[in-house]
Design an enzyme around this catalytic site. Structure first.
Site, PDB file in Angstrom:
ATOM      1  N   GLU A 189      42.034  25.316  11.968  1.00 28.40           N
ATOM      2  CA  GLU A 189      40.636  24.471  12.166  1.00 28.40           C
ATOM      3  C   GLU A 189      40.814  23.010  12.240  1.00 28.40           C
ATOM      4  OE1 GLU A 189      36.703  26.423  11.359  1.00 28.40           O
ATOM      5  OE2 GLU A 189      37.701  25.636   9.791  1.00 28.40           O
ATOM      6  N   VAL A 225      34.236  17.516 -16.723  1.00 24.84           N
ATOM      7  CA  VAL A 225      34.724  18.879 -18.181  1.00 24.84           C
ATOM      8  C   VAL A 225      35.770  19.031 -18.995  1.00 24.84           C
ATOM      9  CG1 VAL A 225      33.960  21.466 -18.633  1.00 24.84           C
ATOM     10  CG2 VAL A 225      32.421  19.797 -17.549  1.00 24.84           C
ATOM     11  N   GLY A 280      29.768  22.744 -12.565  1.00 25.73           N
ATOM     12  CA  GLY A 280      30.128  22.714 -11.008  1.00 25.73           C
ATOM     13  C   GLY A 280      28.811  23.092  -9.719  1.00 25.73           C
ATOM     14  N   GLN A 288      30.028  32.197   1.085  1.00 30.24           N
ATOM     15  CA  GLN A 288      29.150  33.996   1.135  1.00 30.24           C
ATOM     16  C   GLN A 288      28.729  34.494  -0.418  1.00 30.24           C
ATOM     17  OE1 GLN A 288      29.206  36.679   4.446  1.00 30.24           O
ATOM     18  NE2 GLN A 288      30.435  34.932   5.130  1.00 30.24           N
ATOM     19  N   GLY A 291      29.038  23.185  -6.705  1.00 32.64           N
ATOM     20  CA  GLY A 291      29.211  23.840  -5.041  1.00 32.64           C
ATOM     21  C   GLY A 291      27.951  24.950  -5.014  1.00 32.64           C
ATOM     22  N   PHE A 292      29.213  26.053  -3.747  1.00 35.00           N
ATOM     23  CA  PHE A 292      27.776  26.870  -3.275  1.00 35.00           C
ATOM     24  C   PHE A 292      27.235  27.694  -4.087  1.00 35.00           C
ATOM     25  CE2 PHE A 292      30.057  26.085   0.728  1.00 35.00           C
ATOM     26  CZ  PHE A 292      29.225  25.239   1.667  1.00 35.00           C
TER      27      PHE A 292
END
Lengths: 444, 444
Positions: free
Chosen positions: B178, B87, B19, B326, B21-22
């Site tokens: 949003e 995966v 993965g 974060q 991602g962040f």
């Protein structure tokens, strides 16, 4: 009984335009002040700037920067109506167009359906090849190219590896030349950094052209320069060759040559996108519609055709005008003027094509341009042609945002030797399925 | 017998990260100088900046400006290998990961698979709703919204018209807020110009939130401001309400209320994207994987989990850290350091979350931001929060090109009150098929 599409009657004559390419768009815009209702029907909700599709296909530009929503374009034009629909046929007696969302009554019908890829009746090639006429085509080609390399990393079969890394482009016109050039730049500057485990000596780019020169219709100088540059870039150019057969793996040329490629890019020709319901007599070679000098379809009073689909036979253009943006825009513009005059009972003016020349880009700092300025023929190659090509294309792209984004992307690419849009989003082609590999194993 | 994926052995310990991602990305980057082989596996060939997906869905940004190709990102990192694969499972005894392209041996396995949309077991809603977790989701939502209006022009059934023009958004977290804000801006500034024939008084935007406030987890001030602003924009906010049922036309709330909408946008929660093959004991609520303070999966020596998928239970975070960028980035960064120390026989450091606050944008000049700077809590709303939101997001987007393009798009949108990407390219949802309309007619 087909339902009527819902569209308000404004009491003004209704001009139905089928297709929002260069011709249809120009016509619709120039009718802004006319006392008519303009109805544009297209199967996309945006105009595509086709000359840059090859850059979307080769990861240089995002799709969004070369297309423009029709509704946004005509926000301020009060007599304009857009409908997202596919046109099926026309009934010129009833004066209606049949579409996927119902039928449209018209007072004037303008056919601006353009052209589609011509596979010359070869269904096998049609099924396996990728063409580049729409934004979806371009994105699909981009995804396929990138996915090929991801797959190439996972094979130790040399033949399959070659097939995944090699490209065969059919058609030596501007699109074929531009795709070949862009691929060779990717091969040189971008892919070796992305796929360090692959040896790019193995990546062959073949360009197959039926005639004896590239860029047919351009000057001898331009053709020679294109051939010279591509060969310098390592592109293998096969002149006087036609594709006879393709099964998703092997390309058989009529010269007997066999090329192995998972990806066949077909840019070998176009054919008019006809609408059913017109007299057979008005359809001429290349599936184009025969029009008179006012772009009026032969045999009709209130049906017109403009752009690629229209064949206006003149002594200078015995097969109609070249299927390019310029004649399309000029015809669209004149037809708007003629329709306005016609409505006022004035005479229409015959179309006269002002050929401003043609161009093709080959790669970094390299292009060819045959220009006609004030009747003078100017031929450029190299850096100056490349700069002219860029300026003219930037000016032609619709919308300030798009111009800015394209310019920025070009600048980033130029200084970094990079193409940023190496993204697999959405559809891709997988000719080399496990099935065909298995089948091959059995045959061997 | 599954084949091994082809990947060179470099003689160095192999760290397989699942993965990009962040969390996975930060880890892979920070391992650049480590004496390991880094193998990143992802089912996309690019990283997605998820916080801006809602802007792609609402025609404000092109997909290409918020994603970034992994290979381009790691061009210069010699110990990095990328594989495009899905995966399937892991065998921790054999130390292998099973994927769509074969199995991968690992010395260290890092699970960074993130989270996926949680439909809380409601398959009917899953089938009919649109979520916004991937770039494909966002594009599909954009296409669907635009297509809805095109279809709305072709109906004279008032109920169907409402259903096509109305939107129900489920989930009052940042994404829900949003999207609701962005839709109300489109309703006010953009759509009425595009679809002059439609009356936008008919366009209702509903936001359904299970709890008693929006933006749960943010300050009282932020929640109140979000509610106030959205209501001022005309969004109908349904607090303390849950969706019980949705058939593609009617949304039934547990309060008994019925909302009619063709489009249900589901932003109501996420659940961990688990991999098969781990001990059942390490899976905790929300389908997250229980890790110790070093992000090591409980019960394993060389298997770690970082980001949304990891649940590090601490007194301050009894359910694990918030599933946001974060903590993911901080965990990825620390794990890189810890792995390097571990390889040198040094001690690992425990993770300590530095909460820097959270934000959500509501619309033009309006956002809410709860920041923590040097331990001080700062709460902003309105223009200043909106500017902070923009600056922080611009700084976080990966790549100079992307930053520039996003900034330009924002500037164009700001000054023109326009959103340029109103393009239907690719997939769209069509809940209201002719079939269901017919069925409805019979029921009535």
């Amino acid at each position: 009984m087909t339902e009527h599409a819902i569209i308000p009657e404004t009491g003004k004559p209704r001009v139905v335009i089928v297709g929002g390419g260069f011709a249809g768009l120009e016509l619709a815009k120039k009718l802004c002040s006319a006392a008519v209702q303009v109805v544009l029907i297209d199967k996309q909700n945006f105009h595509t700037f086709q000359p840059l599709l090859y850059q979307v296909a080769t990861a240089a530009l995002e799709a969004e920067s070369i297309v423009y929503p029709f509704r946004k374009m005509f926000d301020e034009q009060d007599n304009f109506y857009f409908r997202l629909a596919e046109v099926q046929s026309v009934d010129t007696l009833q004066q209606v167009v049949f579409t996927s969302i119902g039928l449209f009554r018209y007072d004037y019908l303008i056919i601006a359906t353009g052209a589609t890829t011509n596979f010359y009746g070869n269904d096998k090639i049609k099924e396996k090849a990728i063409s580049i006429k729409t934004i979806e085509d371009a994105l699909s080609l981009r995804n396929t190219i990138l996915y090929n390399f991801e797959k190439a990393l996972q094979t130790d079969d040399q033949e399959q590896l070659n097939s995944l890394m090699d490209y065969v482009i059919v058609g030596g016109g501007p699109t074929g030349v531009e795709i070949a050039g862009a691929l060779s730049e990717l091969k040189k500057h971008v892919f070796p950094k992305d796929y360090k485990e692959l040896d790019f000596v193995n990546m062959d780019i073949h360009l197959v052209q039926s005639g004896q020169e590239l860029l047919k219709g351009m000057s001898q100088k331009a053709s020679a320069e294109a051939l010279h540059s591509l060969e310098k870039y390592g592109v293998k150019v096969w002149l006087n060759s036609k594709v006879k057969y393709y099964d998703g793996r092997t390309v058989l040329l009529d010269t007997g040559e066999r090329l192995h490629s998972h990806t066949l890019i077909w840019a070998a020709g176009v054919t008019g996108s006809l609408i059913d319901g017109l007299n057979k007599e008005c359809v001429v070679s290349g599936n184009r519609i025969k029009v008179d000098e006012y772009n009026r379809v032969v045999g009709y009073e209130n049906v017109f055709a403009v752009g690629d689909i229209a064949a206006m036979i003149t002594p200078e253009h015995p097969h109609g005008h070249p299927m390019m943006a310029q004649p399309a825009m000029q015809q669209g513009k004149l037809l708007a003027k003629n329709l306005k005059n016609h409505l006022k009972g004035k005479k229409m003016s015959p179309f006269k094509y002002r050929d401003q020349g043609s161009m093709a880009t080959i790669g970094r700092n390299r292009a060819v341009a045959d220009l006609k300025v004030f009747g003078k023929e100017l031929r450029y190659t190299g850096l100056i042609a490349w700069l002219i090509w860029m300026v003219i294309h930037l000016l032609s792209i619709i919308g300030f945002r798009n111009k800015t984004i394209v310019l920025l992307n070009w600048m980033f690419s130029y200084f970094s030797y990079d193409k940023g849009m190496r993204l697999i989003i959405g559809e891709k082609r997988e000719n080399l399925s496990t099935e065909s590999v298995a089948e091959k194993a059995v045959v061997n």
